[in-house]
Design a protein around this motif. Structure first.
Motif, PDB file in Angstrom:
ATOM      1  N   SER A  41     -20.342  10.517  29.054  1.00  0.00           N
ATOM      2  CA  SER A  41     -21.710  11.006  28.939  1.00  0.00           C
ATOM      3  C   SER A  41     -21.771  12.374  28.274  1.00  0.00           C
ATOM      4  N   ASN A  42     -20.656  13.095  28.277  1.00  0.00           N
ATOM      5  CA  ASN A  42     -20.621  14.424  27.675  1.00  0.00           C
ATOM      6  C   ASN A  42     -19.769  14.484  26.418  1.00  0.00           C
ATOM      7  N   LEU A 137     -34.715  -1.675  23.392  1.00  0.00           N
ATOM      8  CA  LEU A 137     -33.484  -0.945  23.101  1.00  0.00           C
ATOM      9  C   LEU A 137     -33.777   0.543  23.029  1.00  0.00           C
ATOM     10  N   ALA A 138     -34.915   0.886  22.452  1.00  0.00           N
ATOM     11  CA  ALA A 138     -35.304   2.289  22.328  1.00  0.00           C
ATOM     12  C   ALA A 138     -35.502   2.931  23.692  1.00  0.00           C
ATOM     13  N   LYS A 139     -36.073   2.180  24.621  1.00  0.00           N
ATOM     14  CA  LYS A 139     -36.357   2.714  25.953  1.00  0.00           C
ATOM     15  C   LYS A 139     -35.158   2.617  26.891  1.00  0.00           C
ATOM     16  N   GLY A 140     -34.107   1.928  26.472  1.00  0.00           N
ATOM     17  CA  GLY A 140     -32.949   1.749  27.336  1.00  0.00           C
ATOM     18  C   GLY A 140     -33.090   0.590  28.293  1.00  0.00           C
ATOM     19  N   ASP A 141     -34.100  -0.270  28.090  1.00  0.00           N
ATOM     20  CA  ASP A 141     -34.287  -1.425  28.959  1.00  0.00           C
ATOM     21  C   ASP A 141     -33.302  -2.539  28.639  1.00  0.00           C
ATOM     22  N   ILE A 142     -32.773  -2.552  27.428  1.00  0.00           N
ATOM     23  CA  ILE A 142     -31.625  -3.395  27.093  1.00  0.00           C
ATOM     24  C   ILE A 142     -30.578  -2.477  26.472  1.00  0.00           C
ATOM     25  N   TYR A 283     -26.279  -0.898  18.657  1.00  0.00           N
ATOM     26  CA  TYR A 283     -26.381  -0.085  19.859  1.00  0.00           C
ATOM     27  C   TYR A 283     -27.511   0.931  19.694  1.00  0.00           C
ATOM     28  N   GLY A 284     -28.100   1.293  20.825  1.00  0.00           N
ATOM     29  CA  GLY A 284     -29.034   2.401  20.890  1.00  0.00           C
ATOM     30  C   GLY A 284     -28.364   3.579  21.568  1.00  0.00           C
ATOM     31  N   ARG A 285     -29.167   4.538  21.994  1.00  0.00           N
ATOM     32  CA  ARG A 285     -28.638   5.767  22.558  1.00  0.00           C
ATOM     33  C   ARG A 285     -27.738   5.523  23.777  1.00  0.00           C
ATOM     34  N   THR A 286     -28.071   4.532  24.599  1.00  0.00           N
ATOM     35  CA  THR A 286     -27.319   4.312  25.834  1.00  0.00           C
ATOM     36  C   THR A 286     -25.829   4.189  25.584  1.00  0.00           C
ATOM     37  N   LEU A 287     -25.434   3.279  24.687  1.00  0.00           N
ATOM     38  CA  LEU A 287     -24.009   3.033  24.447  1.00  0.00           C
ATOM     39  C   LEU A 287     -23.439   3.876  23.317  1.00  0.00           C
ATOM     40  N   LEU A 288     -24.310   4.494  22.525  1.00  0.00           N
ATOM     41  CA  LEU A 288     -23.832   5.392  21.479  1.00  0.00           C
ATOM     42  C   LEU A 288     -23.523   6.785  22.014  1.00  0.00           C
ATOM     43  N   GLN A 289     -24.268   7.231  23.023  1.00  0.00           N
ATOM     44  CA  GLN A 289     -24.138   8.604  23.493  1.00  0.00           C
ATOM     45  C   GLN A 289     -23.980   8.727  25.003  1.00  0.00           C
ATOM     46  N   ASP A 290     -24.837   8.045  25.768  1.00  0.00           N
ATOM     47  CA  ASP A 290     -24.855   8.257  27.210  1.00  0.00           C
ATOM     48  C   ASP A 290     -23.679   7.601  27.935  1.00  0.00           C
ATOM     49  N   ASP A 291     -23.181   6.506  27.418  1.00  0.00           N
ATOM     50  CA  ASP A 291     -22.085   5.792  28.085  1.00  0.00           C
ATOM     51  C   ASP A 291     -21.174   5.161  27.033  1.00  0.00           C
ATOM     52  N   ILE A 292     -20.460   6.014  26.314  1.00  0.00           N
ATOM     53  CA  ILE A 292     -19.595   5.537  25.239  1.00  0.00           C
ATOM     54  C   ILE A 292     -18.460   4.665  25.778  1.00  0.00           C
ATOM     55  N   ASP A 293     -17.959   4.992  26.961  1.00  0.00           N
ATOM     56  CA  ASP A 293     -16.889   4.173  27.543  1.00  0.00           C
ATOM     57  C   ASP A 293     -17.316   2.708  27.651  1.00  0.00           C
ATOM     58  N   ALA A 294     -18.535   2.490  28.133  1.00  0.00           N
ATOM     59  CA  ALA A 294     -19.044   1.123  28.254  1.00  0.00           C
ATOM     60  C   ALA A 294     -19.248   0.505  26.878  1.00  0.00           C
ATOM     61  N   GLY A 295     -19.688   1.317  25.901  1.00  0.00           N
ATOM     62  CA  GLY A 295     -19.863   0.821  24.543  1.00  0.00           C
ATOM     63  C   GLY A 295     -18.557   0.343  23.933  1.00  0.00           C
ATOM     64  N   VAL A 296     -17.479   1.104  24.147  1.00  0.00           N
ATOM     65  CA  VAL A 296     -16.161   0.695  23.650  1.00  0.00           C
ATOM     66  C   VAL A 296     -15.664  -0.526  24.403  1.00  0.00           C
ATOM     67  N   ALA A 297     -15.872  -0.560  25.714  1.00  0.00           N
ATOM     68  CA  ALA A 297     -15.411  -1.687  26.535  1.00  0.00           C
ATOM     69  C   ALA A 297     -16.070  -2.997  26.102  1.00  0.00           C
ATOM     70  N   LEU A 298     -17.355  -2.930  25.794  1.00  0.00           N
ATOM     71  CA  LEU A 298     -18.067  -4.126  25.351  1.00  0.00           C
ATOM     72  C   LEU A 298     -17.490  -4.646  24.041  1.00  0.00           C
ATOM     73  N   LEU A 299     -17.217  -3.744  23.099  1.00  0.00           N
ATOM     74  CA  LEU A 299     -16.621  -4.168  21.834  1.00  0.00           C
ATOM     75  C   LEU A 299     -15.182  -4.645  22.027  1.00  0.00           C
ATOM     76  N   ARG A 300     -14.473  -4.024  22.945  1.00  0.00           N
ATOM     77  CA  ARG A 300     -13.095  -4.453  23.215  1.00  0.00           C
ATOM     78  C   ARG A 300     -13.073  -5.907  23.696  1.00  0.00           C
ATOM     79  N   ALA A 301     -13.984  -6.262  24.589  1.00  0.00           N
ATOM     80  CA  ALA A 301     -14.046  -7.636  25.082  1.00  0.00           C
ATOM     81  C   ALA A 301     -14.423  -8.608  23.972  1.00  0.00           C
ATOM     82  N   TYR A 302     -15.368  -8.206  23.136  1.00  0.00           N
ATOM     83  CA  TYR A 302     -15.779  -9.035  22.003  1.00  0.00           C
ATOM     84  C   TYR A 302     -14.623  -9.247  21.030  1.00  0.00           C
ATOM     85  N   ILE A 303     -13.938  -8.163  20.671  1.00  0.00           N
ATOM     86  CA  ILE A 303     -12.823  -8.248  19.722  1.00  0.00           C
ATOM     87  C   ILE A 303     -11.687  -9.090  20.297  1.00  0.00           C
ATOM     88  N   ARG A 304     -11.413  -8.922  21.585  1.00  0.00           N
ATOM     89  CA  ARG A 304     -10.356  -9.715  22.223  1.00  0.00           C
ATOM     90  C   ARG A 304     -10.702 -11.212  22.187  1.00  0.00           C
TER      91      ARG A 304
END
Length: 391
Positions: A41-42, A137-142, A283-304
């Motif tokens: 988040s930081n 996506l803009a509001k963070g609802d998805i 991605y929107g702000r949530t996975l681009l900035q607020d929770d990058i770990d989750a953003g990477v994890a989601l792509l890791r599962a997809y790539i795997r």
């Protein structure tokens, strides 16, 4: 509002719908998702440490500037990149225009095989047209959108919303003839067709990513996006209109083009560029900035999932095709009748620039073109496979 889903993961609407979506995005841009407790988040993506990943070597990354149609897609070993479970579980929602199209198969398989859960992710796939999904996506609802950087997305970014294309989906097999087909007039041949003034039957309207490959095909045959007449039709009506003369040409998708392939009086003029995906994960702000770990994890599962199940010609495995047809709720024989998609998580350089040029030609682009730095973020999938680009 008239909406139709097509095989590139986008939903096509009228130009007014795209403008309305951009307006909603502008109003939503100031709304950010709640910050996470994780260190991500930081941390900006550029400040993150990228480490080598087991099973992902030199072939797990290709130079984005390589636009060769024969480029081999990046690949890791099956089962790679290995899971790195998050310290706390996350619940994520991915919006997609459909759950039955083949390009959605990696997400469906990842969900069914538990690849998301291995990362500590509880993922829900939610069917939503792109114009409806963007404000959420803009509001963070998805949390993510499986679609494409179409005109509505570009106009939304220009309106102030932080959204980026973070991973690609597929490019066509060289044997595929999904794309622009024309009824030949007397004296015409496949190598000599005049497209200017023709009526194009399509369920794909203005502002879709398909404008880019359509523009290339038209320009090779004496036409352009501004030189044809669009006739938007239902998915079941496009082929019929082409066959009975209701339209002169049509954009035919898998497996519909099989109905006219090799038939006298029809010609295939071109489709999506080989080796260049035109859609994927946004991605929107949530996975681009607020929770990058989750953003990477989601792509890791997809790539795997791609590396484990879609690394080569997955349609040679009859058992897997049967499994896939049940998962997608489609007919196995229809699925088998077309070449496999070349699943590809990497984004090529300049794709969004070329897309925006096509949107401008169609008259649906707002303002000046966006630089790629505003539309694309490759850092998350590069981190997932352990590639640290030189700075």
């Amino acid at each position: 509002m008239n909406k139709r889903t097509h095989a590139y993961g986008t939903v096509v609407t009228a130009v007014t719908a795209a403008a309305a979506t951009a307006a909603v995005l502008l109003a939503s841009a100031a709304c950010s998702s709640p910050s996470r407790s994780d260190s991500s988040s930081n941390a900006a993506a550029g400040q993150r440490t990228v480490r080598p990943v087991d099973g992902c070597g030199a072939k797990s990354w290709t130079d984005p500037k390589d636009l060769s149609p024969t480029r081999a897609p990046a690949r890791c070993l099956p089962g790679s990149p290995p899971p790195q479970p998050l310290s706390e579980p996350r619940k994520l929602t991915i919006a997609t225009g459909t759950l039955s199209a083949e390009y959605v198969a990696p997400l469906q398989v990842a969900l069914d095989k538990g690849e998301f859960k291995k990362e500590g992710l509880d993922v829900e796939l939610k069917v939503l047209p792109t114009p409806d999904a963007l404000p959420l996506l803009a509001k963070g609802d998805i949390d993510a959108l499986w679609a494409a950087p179409e005109a509505a997305v570009m106009n939304g970014i220009k309106g102030g919303f932080d959204i980026k294309w973070v991973a690609a989906n597929f490019s066509p097999d060289p044997r595929s003839k999904s794309g622009l087909w024309v009824r030949l007039k007397e004296g015409e041949s496949a190598s000599r067709v005049t497209m200017a003034g023709r009526r194009l039957g399509t369920m794909i309207g203005k502002g879709s990513v398909i404008a880019y490959p359509m523009e290339k095909a038209l320009e090779q045959h004496g036409g352009g996006l501004a030189d044809i007449q669009y006739q938007q039709l239902g998915s079941a009506d496009v082929l019929t209109a082409l066959q009975n003369g209701g339209v002169d040409s049509a954009w035919l998708l898998d497996p519909v083009w099989r109905k006219v392939d090799a038939r006298q009086g029809y010609a295939f003029l071109g489709g999506q560029p080989q080796g260049e995906p035109l859609g994927g994960m946004l991605y929107g702000r949530t996975l681009l900035q607020d929770d990058i770990d989750a953003g990477v994890a989601l792509l890791r599962a997809y790539i795997r999932t791609v590396n484990s199940y879609f690394a080569s010609d997955y349609k040679k495995n009859a058992t897997f095709v049967t499994y896939l047809s049940k998962l997608l709720k489609s007919d196995a024989s229809i699925l088998q009748s077309t070449p496999p998609l070349r699943m590809d998580w990497e984004i090529r350089s300049g794709t969004t620039t070329r897309l925006q040029s096509a949107y401008e030609a169609q008259g649906v682009a707002e303002g000046s073109p966006l630089p790629e730095s505003r539309t694309v973020n490759r850092a998350l999938y590069e981190e997932a496979v352990g590639h640290a680009p030189s700075r």
